[in-house]
Design a protein around this motif. Structure first.
Motif, PDB file in Angstrom:
ATOM      1  N   TRP A   1      97.797  16.685 -16.782  1.00 55.77           N
ATOM      2  CA  TRP A   1      98.388  15.421 -16.360  1.00 55.77           C
ATOM      3  C   TRP A   1      97.913  14.287 -17.274  1.00 55.77           C
ATOM      4  O   TRP A   1      98.655  13.411 -17.665  1.00 55.77           O
ATOM      5  CB  TRP A   1      97.977  15.170 -14.915  1.00 55.77           C
ATOM      6  N   ARG A   2      96.638  14.366 -17.622  1.00 54.25           N
ATOM      7  CA  ARG A   2      96.116  13.341 -18.538  1.00 54.25           C
ATOM      8  C   ARG A   2      96.802  13.426 -19.891  1.00 54.25           C
ATOM      9  O   ARG A   2      97.104  12.410 -20.517  1.00 54.25           O
ATOM     10  CB  ARG A   2      94.599  13.505 -18.707  1.00 54.25           C
ATOM     11  N   LEU A   3      97.049  14.657 -20.314  1.00 50.42           N
ATOM     12  CA  LEU A   3      97.729  14.851 -21.581  1.00 50.42           C
ATOM     13  C   LEU A   3      99.133  14.238 -21.514  1.00 50.42           C
ATOM     14  O   LEU A   3      99.590  13.578 -22.435  1.00 50.42           O
ATOM     15  CB  LEU A   3      97.807  16.348 -21.901  1.00 50.42           C
ATOM     16  N   ALA A   4      99.791  14.464 -20.371  1.00 53.29           N
ATOM     17  CA  ALA A   4     101.144  13.953 -20.207  1.00 53.29           C
ATOM     18  C   ALA A   4     101.178  12.438 -20.288  1.00 53.29           C
ATOM     19  O   ALA A   4     102.170  11.847 -20.675  1.00 53.29           O
ATOM     20  CB  ALA A   4     101.719  14.431 -18.873  1.00 53.29           C
ATOM     21  N   ARG A   5     100.106  11.814 -19.882  1.00 50.53           N
ATOM     22  CA  ARG A   5     100.091  10.357 -19.854  1.00 50.53           C
ATOM     23  C   ARG A   5      99.601   9.731 -21.156  1.00 50.53           C
ATOM     24  O   ARG A   5      99.553   8.511 -21.267  1.00 50.53           O
ATOM     25  CB  ARG A   5      99.224   9.870 -18.693  1.00 50.53           C
ATOM     26  N   LEU A   6      99.198  10.570 -22.108  1.00 50.17           N
ATOM     27  CA  LEU A   6      98.733  10.019 -23.385  1.00 50.17           C
ATOM     28  C   LEU A   6      99.897   9.333 -24.099  1.00 50.17           C
ATOM     29  O   LEU A   6     101.034   9.802 -24.067  1.00 50.17           O
ATOM     30  CB  LEU A   6      98.207  11.143 -24.283  1.00 50.17           C
ATOM     31  N   SER A   7      99.606   8.215 -24.744  1.00 48.74           N
ATOM     32  CA  SER A   7     100.654   7.555 -25.526  1.00 48.74           C
ATOM     33  C   SER A   7     100.673   8.169 -26.913  1.00 48.74           C
ATOM     34  O   SER A   7      99.685   8.724 -27.372  1.00 48.74           O
ATOM     35  CB  SER A   7     100.349   6.059 -25.615  1.00 48.74           C
ATOM     36  N   PRO A   8     101.815   8.125 -27.574  1.00 48.24           N
ATOM     37  CA  PRO A   8     101.897   8.686 -28.925  1.00 48.24           C
ATOM     38  C   PRO A   8     100.823   8.113 -29.846  1.00 48.24           C
ATOM     39  O   PRO A   8     100.283   8.826 -30.706  1.00 48.24           O
ATOM     40  CB  PRO A   8     103.289   8.258 -29.387  1.00 48.24           C
ATOM     41  N   SER A   9     100.464   6.858 -29.645  1.00 47.02           N
ATOM     42  CA  SER A   9      99.478   6.274 -30.548  1.00 47.02           C
ATOM     43  C   SER A   9      98.120   6.961 -30.390  1.00 47.02           C
ATOM     44  O   SER A   9      97.364   7.088 -31.351  1.00 47.02           O
ATOM     45  CB  SER A   9      99.344   4.777 -30.266  1.00 47.02           C
ATOM     46  N   ASP A  10      97.828   7.429 -29.146  1.00 49.66           N
ATOM     47  CA  ASP A  10      96.562   8.155 -28.946  1.00 49.66           C
ATOM     48  C   ASP A  10      96.565   9.425 -29.782  1.00 49.66           C
ATOM     49  O   ASP A  10      95.531   9.806 -30.343  1.00 49.66           O
ATOM     50  CB  ASP A  10      96.388   8.498 -27.470  1.00 49.66           C
ATOM     51  N   LEU A  11      97.723  10.091 -29.793  1.00 52.17           N
ATOM     52  CA  LEU A  11      97.807  11.315 -30.577  1.00 52.17           C
ATOM     53  C   LEU A  11      97.725  11.017 -32.068  1.00 52.17           C
ATOM     54  O   LEU A  11      97.133  11.769 -32.830  1.00 52.17           O
ATOM     55  CB  LEU A  11      99.112  12.051 -30.259  1.00 52.17           C
ATOM     56  N   LEU A  12      98.293   9.879 -32.462  1.00 50.44           N
ATOM     57  CA  LEU A  12      98.271   9.506 -33.872  1.00 50.44           C
ATOM     58  C   LEU A  12      96.862   9.223 -34.356  1.00 50.44           C
ATOM     59  O   LEU A  12      96.524   9.482 -35.495  1.00 50.44           O
ATOM     60  CB  LEU A  12      99.151   8.273 -34.103  1.00 50.44           C
ATOM     61  N   LYS A  13      96.066   8.679 -33.439  1.00 52.63           N
ATOM     62  CA  LYS A  13      94.683   8.341 -33.793  1.00 52.63           C
ATOM     63  C   LYS A  13      93.961   9.544 -34.373  1.00 52.63           C
ATOM     64  O   LYS A  13      93.066   9.421 -35.186  1.00 52.63           O
ATOM     65  CB  LYS A  13      93.942   7.870 -32.545  1.00 52.63           C
ATOM     66  N   VAL A  14      94.338  10.729 -33.824  1.00 52.28           N
ATOM     67  CA  VAL A  14      93.710  11.947 -34.308  1.00 52.28           C
ATOM     68  C   VAL A  14      93.766  11.999 -35.825  1.00 52.28           C
ATOM     69  O   VAL A  14      92.798  12.330 -36.502  1.00 52.28           O
ATOM     70  CB  VAL A  14      94.401  13.178 -33.703  1.00 52.28           C
TER      71      VAL A  14
END
Lengths: 218, 802, 351
Positions: B784-797
């Protein structure tokens, strides 16, 4: 002479036998002076810096810091050296993620047992961190993070600052600004600076410049 | 420096409260279950000690009859007149209404000071104590149970065992219907000079030295060992959580450790600080855990007490007292457990090279070599288990076998799962499926501890429920055989018994005596029953093994049947001779199943019983009648003789009661089962939660390459369910093995009977559903937390990649 | 000497002890009360009287070994009734207590026993006479025509001592007070009381050091009552004296807030009693010693001017303390002055 390296040799064990990283390095640095150490990747410049910081020990030679040979000191003595005499600034900022900026700034001084709130305040002002003291490292820009790391190091008023590519993770404009700040602050505290960089442009801004090539001083 | 360092280390937890909560929760739960068991055992042991210490039995020698039967009170007078300082005691069980109590009768005038439990001779209290109707002394708890019953006046006295009343010997003889009889004699420690020899004065009596532990402590030892094993298991499962939480925290802080050391914190100080940090947590969680343990224990204790009473006749109070030893032990186990769980991490830290690669290593990534070592350890343990199964004997061997089996299976799990996932990857078609299997396999090292905990919990669940269900099936079948008669009646007096017998003669098909005496057989307490020669027994009795014509041998009087537990404990078999109370001998002609009974039992012909024990109480009878008429006859009996309801019980009533006792016996086991499973679920949740933070760098590229986020979330969920399902599959054979050990080894040692094993796939399906639900829930939150991540959080990686 | 009966009360009502004897002299419902002018009926009256609250058979002996060493022996059986009836079995309200003492110049040996009536552990039968508790006994061996108490065998044993004595009476039974009605206070409390003070004794004492053959004289009291003491009486001093000249004397003082109450009987060598008026006996403590943490008189002046007696009494062993549930002092004495001889002294109520 604050720092004197005398015939330093260092090997790393590898699968194909020991790798001779440093060959008979002689180096000296006076108090209040700055020295740039340049060289290509793998030339041994970071290793040399680690040796001076007491993070690693040479296989031959002596390192005199403030008149004491630090080679062969035990972990406790080396740790005490790092706490109070030598300050380290890394390419990765190595801030403590769970502490806020103010706590990170004060950290090493408290560790060394000589916190100086007035000096910390000056540092925070000079480093442009006064407005972000309650934030956590992950909430800062890279330039801000490195300024926190520099402040943390200078807070303890070390006699020798060792910097390893301190602007390596920053863009050129930010890096120049951070470097300027660091140089002027180091000069103000009267400390000596030994900085590792791969950039001749940056190296030229220091008092002196030595080049390391394949483990030898050129 | 120390405080600065410590606060830097502790600041980590402030930023990660969930992780801290998991650590503390795991440790608290582990400590709680462990302490609960300890508190229950402590309470029970204290009450056995009280029982053993009653009347100073732990300090005074006693004179008893070898066969445990009562003796004439003239023996007491004879001993006194021969110079012996002895004091008579009579004891027995009796009912006041529906309250069953142990009655202890004493003579306050000759009672040794060491045996003084209650000062009955204070002021004017002696006369009412020694004259009718007498006075009963009881603990407040027991006294409260008696308020509704018709009894002599009851006074409250502390220090007596629960379920015991103390009264004058004369009154006790009246209550127990044992006029001029005494059970034993307490001897004063200091005797006068010039006594007549004991053999001359009191032939046939045996001197029993003071004993610290009573029969109860010995009888119930295995029961408590059972509980302790369970507590230990729960604790071990809890430690898995602690271990993974600590391991994770250490890995996450590795850069911090490096920085701290670079800034001048000596390695020794760092390790000591971390130990201090762990100790703080351990003590904190230990305190919470012990307190929680008391809550769990008080919830469980009434059932444990009922079990002990039903199974062993041991009276344990239903309320818990706070014991400093339990607190100390709870805190100690929390601290030790934490240090054990952290040992590996601390050792690694100690040897951490100062200039280790700066990027955080994948958490607890098990190398191929480590996995192989684990596999070898698992093999060794499983082989050990097989060895013990083959060569070992006794309760300790049984538990060692269980431990080796469970631990071996747990260690083997990652290996097995890796194999299965490899296979899955081999069979997968399409890049996404291949990635799914490979990525799941990559997750395994991080999850394996939680999965091992889940395996243990599931296996124990399967094993224990198989054991209990097998037992229940056997037990109900056995009850049908054993309780063949339609009605059971208990008269209040011998005269009433005769009248009832006469009254029933014309109204029923048969009236079968249920008469018994208590005594010692082969040095153990046992009951001797007499049975009539009747089809009720010939057709129904649950015989396990017998010589031909067994019932004829019983009827003619030279044979005896013994129950399974007596046969097993004393290693008696068909054709062996046993010595019965009174010194006569009989030949064993059969062995029968006698579940739920802690003591030995012998069955002989009714005429033989009466011949050898003419004083036997003749109050209880079984009545055979057509089932349709039973109810009317019971009503008639009650009306005719004014019998209380509980004195006329029909077959169904007894069965209900017996099954109730049975269910209560295993309610504790069931509760512990559920708790252990809960802890395991929590372990899985903790692991998935903490892994989810590190998952981003692994998921982000897949996302970047075009897999929708929702799809990723579902895959994460499926991954959790897949692993739980595989673990459940692996747990099945382990659980069945466990059930076999419990039925064939532990039960035989603990209770004295061996039961056939039955399998209950329905139960497994329910358990599997439960496990999947737990795993699904555990996986749902991170997903559920993953589902709520914003694309920018993923981009930060990518931005932060170093 | 009815005051002795308090002992059993005190031991069975232990908490009351130490707070004075006040509660112990109270009247009780249903118990018989001694009446003046009642003649003894022997041998039945040698046996127990369950209708009375308290009763005892109390024997003291002054003994000597062949080497002249003095010894004292006490053997007492107390009966205390919780109710004025006797029942068989455990429900008997009759309680029994035995005290045995053996005093040497340097040591005091004490033992105590308790028992319930009704089951045979303790009791008294009149003829043939037998009084027993456990294996302690006072067994009659008198010829049928003689008084049942005229010949007795006596035995008691404790952890470190025992004695085995044969007693033969050389004189008649002696009623105390007025024909056995012995008054204990000015308010009229009284008991039935007779003695046999004329025993000659032979036998053996078993002590840790070995067996010693002894001989001497003994005195038996049998007394029963229901209301022994007035409420203000706090203790007593009791004397039994064997004069070398063959006479005997029994005397006691009951202490109270004032001058106390004294009573005495002069017994001629042929056994005829001369009861003395209350107050005729004068007893004066001369010296005290610390015994068991209390201050106890160990030297007395005893005067009975009527019979020209003025003697000084000295204890054989000042430490003759009976360390029983209700402790008291009881031991052998010697006296000199106008008369000489041996005897026994009992003192209670010293704090």
């Amino acid at each position: 002479m604050l720092l004197r390296l005398d015939q330093i040799d260092k090997f790393y064990p590898t699968g194909e036998g020991p790798l001779h990283v440093l060959h008979g390095i002689d180096l000296s640095l006076e108090a209040g002076k700055s020295l740039a150490l340049t060289g290509e990747s793998g030339s041994g410049k970071s290793t040399l810096l680690h040796l001076v910081a007491g993070l690693d020990s040479p296989d031959a030679g002596e390192i005199h810091l403030g008149g004491t040979n630090i080679v062969g000191l035990n972990d406790t003595a080396l740790a005490a050296l790092r706490r109070g005499t030598v300050g380290l600034v890394f390419q990765q900022f190595n801030l403590i993620p769970s502490l806020d900026v103010a706590a990170n700034l004060a950290f090493q001084a408290r560790l060394a047992g000589r916190p100086d709130p007035a000096w910390l305040k000056v540092l925070a002002e000079r480093l442009g961190l006064a407005k972000v003291l309650t934030r956590y490292p992950e909430q800062l820009s890279s330039g801000q993070q490195q300024r926190v790391a520099i402040g943390r190091t200078l807070a303890v008023r070390p006699r020798l600052v060792l910097a390893d590519e301190p602007t390596g993770n920053l863009d050129e404009a930010t890096g120049d600004a951070v470097l300027d700040l660091m140089l002027s602050l180091v000069a103000e505290t009267g400390a000596a600076l030994l900085m590792v960089t791969h950039s001749n442009r940056l190296a030229n801004r220091l008092n002196a410049h030595v080049h390391l090539h394949a483990g030898r001083l050129a | 420096m120390v405080w600065t360092g410590l606060s830097a280390l502790l600041s980590h937890w402030r930023r990660r409260p969930v992780q801290l909560a998991m650590l503390l929760l795991g440790l608290s739960l582990a400590t709680a279950l462990w302490s609960a068991i300890q508190a229950i055992n402590g309470e029970a042991r204290a009450s056995y000690d009280r029982a053993a210490a009653i009347l100073g039995q732990d300090r005074l020698a006693q004179l008893v009859r070898e066969d445990g039967t009562r003796m004439d009170q003239q023996v007491f007078v004879r001993l006194r007149r021969a110079g012996w300082l002895a004091s008579p005691v009579i004891e027995g069980e009796m009912r006041f209404g529906d309250v069953r109590l142990r009655v202890l009768g004493i003579d306050p005038l000759t009672l040794p000071p060491q045996a003084q439990q209650v000062d009955v001779a204070v002021g004017d209290e002696l006369l009412p104590f020694i004259t009718a109707p007498g006075v009963l002394y009881a603990t407040p708890e027991t006294a409260a149970r008696l308020t509704e019953q018709a009894t002599p006046p009851v006074r409250v006295a502390e220090g007596l065992p629960p379920g015991t009343v103390l009264t004058d010997i004369g009154q006790a003889q009246v209550l127990l219907g044992a006029k001029d009889k005494i059970s034993r004699l307490l001897l004063w420690p200091d005797q006068p000079i010039g006594r007549a020899p004991l053999e001359v004065t009191a032939p046939g009596l045996t001197l029993r030295e003071p004993s610290e532990t009573g029969d109860l402590a010995r009888l119930t030892d295995s029961f408590h060992l059972n509980l302790t094993a369970f507590g230990f298991l729960a604790f071990a499962v809890g430690l898995f959580i602690v271990h993974s939480a600590i391991g994770l925290a250490f890995e996450q802080r590795r850069p911090v450790f490096r920085t701290l050391r670079a800034l001048g914190l000596p390695a020794r100080v760092l390790v000591l600080l971390l130990i201090a940090e762990l100790l703080i947590f351990a003590l904190l969680a230990g305190l919470v855990g012990v307190a929680l343990g008391y809550v769990v224990a008080s919830a469980l204790l009434p059932d444990v007490a009922a079990t002990l009473r039903g199974l062993y006749g041991a009276d344990v109070p239903g309320t818990l007292s706070i014991r400093p030893a339990v607190w100390a032990a709870g805190l100690a186990i929390a601290v030790i457990g934490t240090l054990v769980a952290a040992a590996q991490s601390l050792w690694r830290l100690w040897h951490l090279p100062l200039l280790a690669p700066a990027q955080p290593r994948a958490w607890a990534r098990a190398s191929e070599r480590a996995l192989r070592a684990q596999g070898v350890a698992a093999m060794v343990l499983l082989l050990t288990a097989a060895g013990i199964a083959h060569f070992g004997s006794g309760l300790e061997a049984g538990f060692a076998l269980l431990a080796a089996l469970l631990l071996g299976a747990a260690l083997a799990l990652p290996l097995v799962l890796t194999g299965i996932l490899h296979l899955g990857g081999r069979l997968a078609r399409g890049p996404l499926a291949e990635w799914f299997w490979a990525d799941t396999r990559q997750q395994l090292p991080g999850l394996s501890l939680a999965l091992m905990a889940l395996l243990l919990a599931l296996a124990v669940n399967v094993g224990v429920s198989t054991m209990v269900s097998s037992f229940r099936l056997t037990f109900t079948g056995w009850l049908d055989q054993r309780l063949a008669s339609e009605l059971y009646v208990t008269a209040r007096t011998e005269a009433e018994a005769t009248a009832i017998r006469d009254w029933l003669a014309q109204r029923s098909d048969a009236v079968l005596p249920i008469w018994s005496i208590e005594g010692r057989v082969a040095g153990q307490p046992a009951a001797i029953y007499g049975v009539a020669d009747h089809g009720t027994y010939r057709d129904n009795w649950p015989i396990l093994s017998a010589v031909p014509g067994v019932w004829d041998r019983i009827a003619t009087g030279d044979g005896a049947l013994i129950n399974e537990q007596l046969a097993r404990r004393q290693e008696l078999g068909l054709g062996d001779q046993i010595t019965l109370p009174g010194g006569w001998r009989a030949s064993i002609v059969g062995v029968y199943a006698d579940y739920g009974n802690p003591i030995g039992q012998v069955i002989i012909g009714i005429d033989t019983l009466v011949r050898h024990y003419p004083d036997v109480s003749r109050l209880r009878y079984a009545i055979r009648i057509a089932p349709g008429k039973a109810e009317a006859l019971a009503a008639g009996l009650r009306a005719e003789f004014g019998l209380p309801a509980q004195n006329v019980i029909d077959q169904a009533g007894i069965k209900v009661f017996s099954l109730k006792v049975f269910e209560r016996t295993f309610r504790v086991t069931a509760a512990l089962n559920v708790l252990t499973l809960g802890v395991a679920g929590l372990a899985m949740f903790a692991s998935l939660m903490t892994l989810s933070g590190m998952r981003l760098p692994q998921l982000a590229p897949v996302w970047a390459m075009g897999l929708p986020r929702r799809h990723l979330v579902w895959l994460e969920l499926w991954r959790g369910l897949l692993l739980a399902a595989l673990t459940m599959l692996a747990a099945l054979p382990v659980g069945i093995g466990l059930a076999f050990v419990l039925l064939a080894v532990v039960n035989v040692e603990a209770f004295g009977w061996r039961l056939p094993m039955h399998l209950f796939p329905g139960d497994w399906a329910r358990l599997a559903a439960l496990a999947l639900l737990a795993a699904g829930l555990a996986a749902a939150v991170p997903a559920w937390r993953l589902a709520r991540l914003s694309p920018s959080d993923l981009l930060k990686v990518f931005a932060h990649e170093r | 000497m009815s005051v002795r009966a308090l002992l059993i009360y005190m031991s069975l009502a232990a908490p009351a002890f130490g707070q004075g004897f006040a509660g112990l002299g109270t009247e009780a419902d249903g118990f018989s009360v001694p009446q003046p002018g009642t003649a003894f009926n022997f041998p039945a009256d040698h046996g127990p009287h369950p209708g009375y609250r308290i009763e005892w058979w109390y024997l003291t002996a002054n003994l000597q070994a062949a080497d002249g060493a003095d010894f004292g022996v006490q053997w007492t059986l107390f009966r205390s009734a919780l109710a004025p009836v006797e029942r068989s079995g455990w429900s008997s309200p009759q309680l029994w207590m035995g005290h045995a003492g053996l005093t040497t110049r340097t040591h005091q040996f004490v033992a105590e026993r308790l028992a319930r009536g009704g089951i045979g552990q303790a009791g008294v039968s009149a003829a043939p006479f037998a009084a027993w508790i456990d294996n302690w006994q006072m067994a009659g061996r008198a010829l049928p025509e003689a008084d049942a108490l005229s010949a007795l065998d006596l035995h008691a044993a404790g952890q470190a001592f025992s004695y085995e004595l044969a007693l033969d009476a050389k004189g008649p039974l002696v009623p105390q007070g007025v024909q056995g009605y012995s008054v204990k206070s000015e308010k009229g409390q009284a008991s039935y009381y007779y003695s046999q003070p004329f025993y000659h004794v032979t036998g053996t004492l078993t002590l840790p050091a070995g067996v010693i053959a002894v001989s001497g004289q003994a005195w038996l009291d049998h007394e029963w009552s229901s209301q022994p003491l007035a409420e203000d009486q706090t203790g007593w001093d009791w004397f039994s004296l064997h004069f070398d000249s063959g006479e005997k004397m029994m005397g006691f003082r009951l202490r109270d807030g004032g001058a106390g109450f004294t009573s005495a009987t002069w017994i001629k060598a042929d056994g005829r009693p001369q009861p003395q008026a209350p107050g005729a006996l004068r007893v004066t403590p001369l010296e005290t010693a610390a015994v068991a943490g209390r201050s106890v008189p160990i030297r007395w002046r005893v005067q009975l001017p009527e019979n020209g007696v003025d003697v000084t009494i000295r204890t054989l062993n000042p430490e003759a303390w009976m360390d029983t549930r209700s402790p008291y002092w009881e031991g052998p004495i010697r006296f000199e002055g106008t008369h000489a001889g041996r005897g026994y002294l009992e003192m209670t109520g010293y704090e």
